[in-house]
Design a protein around this motif. Structure first.
Motif, PDB file in Angstrom:
ATOM      1  N   PHE A 129      11.297  -2.274  -3.207  1.00  0.00           N
ATOM      2  CA  PHE A 129      11.883  -1.254  -4.073  1.00  0.00           C
ATOM      3  C   PHE A 129      10.804  -0.522  -4.867  1.00  0.00           C
ATOM      4  O   PHE A 129       9.799  -1.120  -5.244  1.00  0.00           O
ATOM      5  CB  PHE A 129      12.835  -1.896  -5.097  1.00  0.00           C
ATOM      6  N   HIS A 130      11.083   0.742  -5.130  1.00  0.00           N
ATOM      7  CA  HIS A 130      10.367   1.471  -6.178  1.00  0.00           C
ATOM      8  C   HIS A 130      11.400   1.739  -7.263  1.00  0.00           C
ATOM      9  O   HIS A 130      12.563   2.033  -6.967  1.00  0.00           O
ATOM     10  CB  HIS A 130       9.837   2.813  -5.670  1.00  0.00           C
ATOM     11  N   LEU A 131      10.964   1.699  -8.495  1.00  0.00           N
ATOM     12  CA  LEU A 131      11.891   1.934  -9.598  1.00  0.00           C
ATOM     13  C   LEU A 131      11.145   2.524 -10.793  1.00  0.00           C
ATOM     14  O   LEU A 131      10.029   2.104 -11.103  1.00  0.00           O
ATOM     15  CB  LEU A 131      12.520   0.595  -9.999  1.00  0.00           C
ATOM     16  N   CYS A 155       7.151  -0.949 -10.047  1.00  0.00           N
ATOM     17  CA  CYS A 155       7.523  -0.045 -11.125  1.00  0.00           C
ATOM     18  C   CYS A 155       6.603   1.178 -11.132  1.00  0.00           C
ATOM     19  O   CYS A 155       5.386   1.049 -11.183  1.00  0.00           O
ATOM     20  CB  CYS A 155       7.436  -0.767 -12.466  1.00  0.00           C
ATOM     21  N   GLU A 156       7.222   2.356 -11.086  1.00  0.00           N
ATOM     22  CA  GLU A 156       6.462   3.618 -11.047  1.00  0.00           C
ATOM     23  C   GLU A 156       6.631   4.439 -12.332  1.00  0.00           C
ATOM     24  O   GLU A 156       6.366   5.620 -12.346  1.00  0.00           O
ATOM     25  CB  GLU A 156       6.927   4.452  -9.852  1.00  0.00           C
ATOM     26  N   SER A 157       7.115   3.807 -13.401  1.00  0.00           N
ATOM     27  CA  SER A 157       7.203   4.522 -14.679  1.00  0.00           C
ATOM     28  C   SER A 157       5.793   4.866 -15.152  1.00  0.00           C
ATOM     29  O   SER A 157       4.847   4.140 -14.832  1.00  0.00           O
ATOM     30  CB  SER A 157       7.839   3.624 -15.748  1.00  0.00           C
ATOM     31  N   VAL A 179       0.852  -1.190   0.000  1.00  0.00           N
ATOM     32  CA  VAL A 179       0.000   0.000   0.000  1.00  0.00           C
ATOM     33  C   VAL A 179       0.885   1.236   0.000  1.00  0.00           C
ATOM     34  O   VAL A 179       1.911   1.257   0.690  1.00  0.00           O
ATOM     35  CB  VAL A 179      -0.858  -0.008   1.295  1.00  0.00           C
ATOM     36  N   HIS A 180       0.515   2.252  -0.766  1.00  0.00           N
ATOM     37  CA  HIS A 180       1.195   3.551  -0.653  1.00  0.00           C
ATOM     38  C   HIS A 180       0.240   4.510   0.049  1.00  0.00           C
ATOM     39  O   HIS A 180      -0.845   4.781  -0.446  1.00  0.00           O
ATOM     40  CB  HIS A 180       1.584   4.088  -2.032  1.00  0.00           C
ATOM     41  N   ALA A 181       0.646   5.004   1.210  1.00  0.00           N
ATOM     42  CA  ALA A 181      -0.206   5.893   2.013  1.00  0.00           C
ATOM     43  C   ALA A 181      -0.332   7.269   1.328  1.00  0.00           C
ATOM     44  O   ALA A 181       0.457   7.599   0.439  1.00  0.00           O
ATOM     45  CB  ALA A 181       0.403   6.048   3.395  1.00  0.00           C
ATOM     46  N   PRO A 224       8.899   3.790   5.616  1.00  0.00           N
ATOM     47  CA  PRO A 224       9.187   5.145   5.157  1.00  0.00           C
ATOM     48  C   PRO A 224      10.062   5.094   3.903  1.00  0.00           C
ATOM     49  O   PRO A 224      10.956   4.261   3.810  1.00  0.00           O
ATOM     50  CB  PRO A 224       9.938   5.790   6.326  1.00  0.00           C
ATOM     51  N   GLU A 225       9.738   5.980   2.957  1.00  0.00           N
ATOM     52  CA  GLU A 225      10.366   5.873   1.631  1.00  0.00           C
ATOM     53  C   GLU A 225      11.601   6.758   1.495  1.00  0.00           C
ATOM     54  O   GLU A 225      11.640   7.869   2.029  1.00  0.00           O
ATOM     55  CB  GLU A 225       9.322   6.276   0.582  1.00  0.00           C
ATOM     56  N   LEU A 226      12.574   6.253   0.773  1.00  0.00           N
ATOM     57  CA  LEU A 226      13.722   7.065   0.374  1.00  0.00           C
ATOM     58  C   LEU A 226      13.193   8.041  -0.681  1.00  0.00           C
ATOM     59  O   LEU A 226      12.699   7.616  -1.723  1.00  0.00           O
ATOM     60  CB  LEU A 226      14.783   6.145  -0.235  1.00  0.00           C
ATOM     61  N   PHE A 267       5.298   5.200   2.850  1.00  0.00           N
ATOM     62  CA  PHE A 267       4.862   6.597   3.023  1.00  0.00           C
ATOM     63  C   PHE A 267       6.055   7.537   2.990  1.00  0.00           C
ATOM     64  O   PHE A 267       7.188   7.154   3.262  1.00  0.00           O
ATOM     65  CB  PHE A 267       4.080   6.770   4.334  1.00  0.00           C
ATOM     66  N   HIS A 268       5.769   8.801   2.631  1.00  0.00           N
ATOM     67  CA  HIS A 268       6.781   9.860   2.677  1.00  0.00           C
ATOM     68  C   HIS A 268       6.612  10.521   4.040  1.00  0.00           C
ATOM     69  O   HIS A 268       5.539  11.043   4.337  1.00  0.00           O
ATOM     70  CB  HIS A 268       6.553  10.903   1.575  1.00  0.00           C
ATOM     71  N   ALA A 269       7.663  10.493   4.860  1.00  0.00           N
ATOM     72  CA  ALA A 269       7.490  10.870   6.269  1.00  0.00           C
ATOM     73  C   ALA A 269       7.345  12.375   6.511  1.00  0.00           C
ATOM     74  O   ALA A 269       6.739  12.783   7.500  1.00  0.00           O
ATOM     75  CB  ALA A 269       8.650  10.320   7.088  1.00  0.00           C
TER      76      ALA A 269
HETATM   77 ZN   LIG Z   1       6.314   7.275  -2.826  1.00  0.00          ZN
END
Ligand SMILES: [Zn+2]
Length: 294
Positions: A231-233, A274-276, A83-85, A162-164, A123-125
């Motif tokens: 991972f996100h890429l 994959c977020e392309s 899940v992406h918050a 938490p996301e980089l 999530f982005h903190a």
């Molecule tokens: Zn994100």
């Protein structure tokens, strides 16, 4: 990690023995033939992909009943879910009500995500807002700790990640997310490798740099962390200030081939989302490239 049931313990043991990477899309594939998350899961399976991230980025738009249906479908199809918050989270906000709203957004994402069978919440903190990074780290850590306790109390079995992040103005450097995962123990992190590349304006694009990063993770969190990575890429467009927007891999300078090679060489396991903009096309390109590596 805490186990609330025999099922979650068994799942964890399976995870430990699972090697290699799974590939999926950030949200519903564009070529899904039926609407909604269920149509998305079916398409993931049809394409030969393995995972999907539910995008709650503009709000948690799923109720408990639908989440339970998603979980049934997910299990039947064998698709890994995360899940992406919501984006509107800032644990460094000056205003208390904004910090409280941030906690609620994570809790809602976690509750619905767990019902849907998701293993993690990304999530982005927060943002630095001009504060020194060291101070922001402590503020954010202090806000996240009670959420972990709340999840345990409510028996919500899902990992916070938490996301980089991709911009210098956003909390979430590699060092910061690694340190959070190390000090808060029951959480992990989301390694957005394209963000790492953009945040450092084009660095981290060679096998030598990637090897160094893997070594750093192993040193901070232990070898087990490398068997449960998320991972996100994507391709990425960046400036000196970091991320501008996502691109398809072929339109970007991102050296995904060497990145995948380093992951394989180090026997890293987990999920690559994959977020392309073309979602499943690049997810399939990544999977095919990974599978073709010796
Ligand atoms: Zn994100």
């Amino acid at each position: 990690m805490i186990f609330y049931s025999l099922t979650s313990l068994i799942f964890y043991i399976i995870l430990l023995f699972m090697t290699g990477l799974l590939f999926g899309t950030a949200g519903i594939p564009r070529s899904a033939k039926k609407d909604g998350v269920l149509g998305g899961l079916a398409r993931i399976k049809e394409l030969g992909l393995d995972a999907m991230e539910l995008e709650f980025v503009r709000g948690v738009n799923m109720g408990p009943d639908q989440a339970r249906l998603v979980n049934i479908a997910r299990k039947e199809l064998g698709v890994r879910l995360s899940v992406h918050a919501p984006y509107f989270i800032n644990f460094n906000a000056r205003e208390k009500y904004k910090r409280t709203a941030s906690v609620n957004r994570i809790m809602d994402s976690a509750r619905i995500g767990a019902l849907a069978g998701a293993t993690g919440v990304v999530f982005h903190a927060g943002f630095y807002l001009g504060d020194p990074a060291k101070k922001v780290y402590q503020v954010i850590k202090k806000e996240i700790r009670p959420i972990i306790q709340q999840l345990k109390r409510k028996k919500i079995n899902i990992t916070l990640r938490p996301e980089l992040t991709g911009k210098a103005s956003q909390f979430g450097s590699l060092d910061e997310v690694l340190r959070l995962a190390k000090e808060l123990k029951d959480i992990s992190f989301c390694f957005d490798v394209s963000h790492l590349h953009a945040r450092h304006a084009g660095k981290y694009n060679t096998a030598v740099e990637y090897e160094r990063v893997i070594k750093k993770i192993r040193r901070s969190l232990g070898v087990r962390a490398l068997s449960q990575m998320h991972f996100h890429l994507s391709g990425i467009h960046y400036t000196a200030k970091g991320e501008r927007n996502h691109l398809n891999l072929k339109d970007s300078d991102f050296n995904y081939r060497d990145w995948l090679k380093v992951l394989k060489r180090n026997q890293v396991s987990g999920v690559v989302i994959c977020e392309s903009p073309n979602l499943e096309d690049d997810a399939l390109l990544l999977k095919k490239t990974y599978m073709s590596l010796k």
